[in-house]
Scaffold this motif. Sequence first.
Motif, PDB file in Angstrom:
ATOM      1  N   GLU A  79       0.885  -1.174   0.000  1.00  0.00           N
ATOM      2  CA  GLU A  79       0.000   0.000   0.000  1.00  0.00           C
ATOM      3  C   GLU A  79       0.918   1.217   0.000  1.00  0.00           C
ATOM      4  O   GLU A  79       2.147   1.062   0.104  1.00  0.00           O
ATOM      5  CB  GLU A  79      -0.900   0.005   1.239  1.00  0.00           C
ATOM      6  CG  GLU A  79      -0.143   0.019   2.554  1.00  0.00           C
ATOM      7  CD  GLU A  79      -0.277   1.315   3.329  1.00  0.00           C
ATOM      8  OE1 GLU A  79      -1.394   1.798   3.469  1.00  0.00           O
ATOM      9  OE2 GLU A  79       0.753   1.844   3.784  1.00  0.00           O
ATOM     10  N   THR A  81       0.249   4.424   1.813  1.00  0.00           N
ATOM     11  CA  THR A  81       0.125   5.436   2.873  1.00  0.00           C
ATOM     12  C   THR A  81       1.430   5.555   3.670  1.00  0.00           C
ATOM     13  O   THR A  81       1.922   6.670   3.909  1.00  0.00           O
ATOM     14  CB  THR A  81      -1.049   5.083   3.806  1.00  0.00           C
ATOM     15  OG1 THR A  81      -2.188   4.855   2.983  1.00  0.00           O
ATOM     16  CG2 THR A  81      -1.343   6.188   4.792  1.00  0.00           C
ATOM     17  N   GLU A 112      -1.956 -12.547  -1.636  1.00  0.00           N
ATOM     18  CA  GLU A 112      -3.284 -12.986  -1.189  1.00  0.00           C
ATOM     19  C   GLU A 112      -3.740 -14.125  -2.080  1.00  0.00           C
ATOM     20  O   GLU A 112      -3.202 -14.325  -3.178  1.00  0.00           O
ATOM     21  CB  GLU A 112      -4.282 -11.832  -1.320  1.00  0.00           C
ATOM     22  CG  GLU A 112      -4.022 -10.692  -0.372  1.00  0.00           C
ATOM     23  CD  GLU A 112      -5.184  -9.716  -0.358  1.00  0.00           C
ATOM     24  OE1 GLU A 112      -6.116  -9.938   0.428  1.00  0.00           O
ATOM     25  OE2 GLU A 112      -5.160  -8.743  -1.122  1.00  0.00           O
ATOM     26  N   TYR A 119      -6.109  -9.495  -6.682  1.00  0.00           N
ATOM     27  CA  TYR A 119      -4.886  -9.862  -7.397  1.00  0.00           C
ATOM     28  C   TYR A 119      -3.701  -9.737  -6.455  1.00  0.00           C
ATOM     29  O   TYR A 119      -3.786  -9.123  -5.399  1.00  0.00           O
ATOM     30  CB  TYR A 119      -4.684  -8.922  -8.599  1.00  0.00           C
ATOM     31  CG  TYR A 119      -5.873  -8.860  -9.500  1.00  0.00           C
ATOM     32  CD1 TYR A 119      -6.117  -9.864 -10.424  1.00  0.00           C
ATOM     33  CD2 TYR A 119      -6.799  -7.813  -9.393  1.00  0.00           C
ATOM     34  CE1 TYR A 119      -7.232  -9.831 -11.234  1.00  0.00           C
ATOM     35  CE2 TYR A 119      -7.922  -7.767 -10.196  1.00  0.00           C
ATOM     36  CZ  TYR A 119      -8.140  -8.783 -11.117  1.00  0.00           C
ATOM     37  OH  TYR A 119      -9.253  -8.749 -11.902  1.00  0.00           O
ATOM     38  N   GLU A 128      -3.994  11.411   0.196  1.00  0.00           N
ATOM     39  CA  GLU A 128      -3.638  11.588   1.613  1.00  0.00           C
ATOM     40  C   GLU A 128      -3.600  13.084   1.906  1.00  0.00           C
ATOM     41  O   GLU A 128      -3.082  13.859   1.098  1.00  0.00           O
ATOM     42  CB  GLU A 128      -2.251  10.990   1.924  1.00  0.00           C
ATOM     43  CG  GLU A 128      -1.968   9.596   1.376  1.00  0.00           C
ATOM     44  CD  GLU A 128      -2.771   8.476   2.033  1.00  0.00           C
ATOM     45  OE1 GLU A 128      -3.461   8.724   3.046  1.00  0.00           O
ATOM     46  OE2 GLU A 128      -2.732   7.340   1.514  1.00  0.00           O
ATOM     47  N   ARG A 255     -10.737  -1.583   9.803  1.00  0.00           N
ATOM     48  CA  ARG A 255      -9.957  -1.720   8.587  1.00  0.00           C
ATOM     49  C   ARG A 255      -8.785  -2.666   8.834  1.00  0.00           C
ATOM     50  O   ARG A 255      -8.411  -2.922   9.970  1.00  0.00           O
ATOM     51  CB  ARG A 255      -9.497  -0.336   8.146  1.00  0.00           C
ATOM     52  CG  ARG A 255     -10.666   0.661   8.078  1.00  0.00           C
ATOM     53  CD  ARG A 255     -11.107   0.957   6.692  1.00  0.00           C
ATOM     54  NE  ARG A 255     -10.001   1.236   5.839  1.00  0.00           N
ATOM     55  CZ  ARG A 255      -9.689   0.522   4.761  1.00  0.00           C
ATOM     56  NH1 ARG A 255     -10.417  -0.503   4.408  1.00  0.00           N
ATOM     57  NH2 ARG A 255      -8.646   0.839   4.029  1.00  0.00           N
ATOM     58  N   TYR A 260      -5.196   3.224  11.829  1.00  0.00           N
ATOM     59  CA  TYR A 260      -6.352   4.124  11.856  1.00  0.00           C
ATOM     60  C   TYR A 260      -6.710   4.619  13.251  1.00  0.00           C
ATOM     61  O   TYR A 260      -6.583   3.894  14.242  1.00  0.00           O
ATOM     62  CB  TYR A 260      -7.576   3.454  11.227  1.00  0.00           C
ATOM     63  CG  TYR A 260      -7.397   3.260   9.747  1.00  0.00           C
ATOM     64  CD1 TYR A 260      -7.383   4.350   8.891  1.00  0.00           C
ATOM     65  CD2 TYR A 260      -7.184   2.003   9.205  1.00  0.00           C
ATOM     66  CE1 TYR A 260      -7.181   4.191   7.527  1.00  0.00           C
ATOM     67  CE2 TYR A 260      -6.978   1.831   7.843  1.00  0.00           C
ATOM     68  CZ  TYR A 260      -6.983   2.931   7.022  1.00  0.00           C
ATOM     69  OH  TYR A 260      -6.767   2.781   5.674  1.00  0.00           O
ATOM     70  N   ALA A 277     -15.271  -4.061  -1.737  1.00  0.00           N
ATOM     71  CA  ALA A 277     -14.758  -2.724  -1.404  1.00  0.00           C
ATOM     72  C   ALA A 277     -14.110  -2.072  -2.623  1.00  0.00           C
ATOM     73  O   ALA A 277     -13.130  -2.560  -3.163  1.00  0.00           O
ATOM     74  CB  ALA A 277     -13.744  -2.824  -0.272  1.00  0.00           C
TER      75      ALA A 277
HETATM   76  P1  HAM Z   1      -7.026  -1.109   1.685  1.00  0.00           P
HETATM   77  O1  HAM Z   1      -8.442  -1.197   2.156  1.00  0.00           O
HETATM   78  O2  HAM Z   1      -6.097  -2.196   2.084  1.00  0.00           O
HETATM   79  O3  HAM Z   1      -6.500   0.299   2.174  1.00  0.00           O
HETATM   80  O4  HAM Z   1      -7.012  -1.013   0.108  1.00  0.00           O
HETATM   81  C1  HAM Z   1      -7.769  -0.031  -0.563  1.00  0.00           C
HETATM   82  C2  HAM Z   1      -8.457  -0.617  -1.783  1.00  0.00           C
HETATM   83  O5  HAM Z   1      -7.494  -1.283  -2.626  1.00  0.00           O
HETATM   84  C3  HAM Z   1      -9.474  -1.700  -1.481  1.00  0.00           C
HETATM   85  O6  HAM Z   1     -10.724  -1.125  -1.132  1.00  0.00           O
HETATM   86  C4  HAM Z   1      -9.559  -2.450  -2.800  1.00  0.00           C
HETATM   87  O7  HAM Z   1     -10.419  -1.777  -3.713  1.00  0.00           O
HETATM   88  C5  HAM Z   1      -8.120  -2.351  -3.327  1.00  0.00           C
HETATM   89  N1  HAM Z   1      -7.405  -3.609  -3.057  1.00  0.00           N
HETATM   90  C6  HAM Z   1      -6.822  -4.010  -1.911  1.00  0.00           C
HETATM   91  N2  HAM Z   1      -6.269  -5.226  -2.042  1.00  0.00           N
HETATM   92  C7  HAM Z   1      -6.501  -5.619  -3.315  1.00  0.00           C
HETATM   93  C8  HAM Z   1      -6.176  -6.790  -4.086  1.00  0.00           C
HETATM   94  N3  HAM Z   1      -5.471  -7.786  -3.590  1.00  0.00           N
HETATM   95  N4  HAM Z   1      -6.603  -6.837  -5.374  1.00  0.00           N
HETATM   96  C9  HAM Z   1      -7.310  -5.816  -5.922  1.00  0.00           C
HETATM   97  N5  HAM Z   1      -7.634  -4.691  -5.254  1.00  0.00           N
HETATM   98  C10 HAM Z   1      -7.244  -4.587  -3.958  1.00  0.00           C
HETATM   99  C11 HAM Z   1      -5.239   0.761   1.942  1.00  0.00           C
HETATM  100  O8  HAM Z   1      -4.442   0.258   1.186  1.00  0.00           O
HETATM  101  C12 HAM Z   1      -4.950   2.047   2.666  1.00  0.00           C
HETATM  102  N6  HAM Z   1      -3.585   2.458   2.331  1.00  0.00           N
HETATM  103  C13 HAM Z   1      -5.963   3.117   2.290  1.00  0.00           C
HETATM  104  C14 HAM Z   1      -5.682   4.426   2.953  1.00  0.00           C
HETATM  105  C15 HAM Z   1      -5.098   5.503   2.407  1.00  0.00           C
HETATM  106  N7  HAM Z   1      -5.983   4.728   4.201  1.00  0.00           N
HETATM  107  C16 HAM Z   1      -5.584   5.959   4.444  1.00  0.00           C
HETATM  108  N8  HAM Z   1      -5.022   6.446   3.368  1.00  0.00           N
END
Ligand code: HAM
Length: 417
Positions: A79, A81, A112, A119, A128, A255, A260, A277
């Motif tokens: 990610e 952040t 995953e 994916y 941010e 989350r 958070y 999501a």
């Molecule tokens: P997260 O909920 O882990 O948050 O990921 C955000 C979005 O990324 C998810 O809602 C989903 O749409 C997409 N996503 C996550 N994992 C996958 C995957 N394996 N394949 C496809 N899409 C995926 C974050 O990553 C935090 N950094 C969000 C954040 C930003 N919070 C504060 N600032």
Amino acid sequence: MKSAKGTRDLLADECRQFQQVESWALQHFSRYGFQEIRTPIFEETALFVRGIGDETDIVSKEMYQLTTKGGDELTLRPEMTASVCRAVIQHNLLANDDLLRFIYMGPMFRYERPQAGRYRQFHQLGAEVFGSDDPLVEVETIEAVLSFLSPFQLPNLTLRLNSVGDSSDRPAYLAYLRQELDTHSGQLCQDCTRRKETNVLRVLDCKNEACRAVLDRLHPISTFWSTTTRDHFEAVCRGLDRLSISYVLDPMLVRGLDYYTRTAFELQSGELGAQSAVLGGGRYDNLVATLGGPDTPAFGWALGLDRLVGLLAARKALPEQRPHLFFIFSQREQLEEFLPLLARLRAGGHSVQFDLRLGSFKSQMKRANRLQARYCAIVGERECQGGTVTLKDMDQSSQREVPQDHLPAVMKEVCPC
Ligand code: HAM
């Protein structure tokens, strides 16, 4: 050979959809003062362990970690952040400007179990905001992402909202949760039995029916909110109400990342199946300090671009990109002669194509049809001798002869871009 499990190639159509979404994002979010940031694809492993939390699924199970020959511990970013916080601290950006707004997009990596919409290499668009704990940051930033999505007219979207409290009120809730779960430990699934000890808040996420039956009887986290947490959350809700943004209060929303504090939210789509999501985010007022920076309140979200583009493709919401003009030549020599004219047309903003292999008139016309070209410029012997082209309107099936020199002006008139 095939692409590695959980990864995929983005072919022309999908690349175009990604480009459209990304360029709209840059345009839209710049209206709110967001500036783009690009950070490295890999970082030191310690950044994510400290930032995301070593008991989270992401850190404990899903990171692509490597040790280099020189002994450096690196991880492909799961990610962004934590990376953005690292960059903000490293470049001392908070010293120059007290309110920073960043937008980013790019590939992320999580080990995953792949399934539809999930994916191992996926793409996020994220935002941010650093430097304010005003609830209006949440309101403005949530409004910004909803208005970004609105032209796509996605049906069945639900904004879910919760507050996970902060260091002043969350410990009491966690202690209560642990105590209650201990008394029902026989009913919990294996995962929850482990999470109860390592990361108890994540138990709320469990889909197992027996666990849900236990959880549904417990007091919600809101019972434990301090006045500050409650006031903040109510101000966020008031701001959203004022903008007529509808949301669902979800006391079970926690989350998957540990950083958070207070507001947590997700946008879910009823059309995405199990991986519902579209985006998620929240406030993380302690992360910058945890990573060695000054005390800095912050808020953000990230959107799954693969999921968004998947939804758009399913709805055919994005326009086809048709070439404006397709040239049909009868002889190879004409090609070279026409290159300057083709360059002029492209410099004027037109997409211009031809079939380098030439072939018969029929096969070239077939290709123009397949590409859904808006116009064809036919260059036969007669046209060559007269210094003209026959311009065929492929939608109206009408045609006229145009002097070659006039073609850029005529195209500008009939096909403005
Ligand atoms: P997260 O909920 O882990 O948050 O990921 C955000 C979005 O990324 C998810 O809602 C989903 O749409 C997409 N996503 C996550 N994992 C996958 C995957 N394996 N394949 C496809 N899409 C995926 C974050 O990553 C935090 N950094 C969000 C954040 C930003 N919070 C504060 N600032």
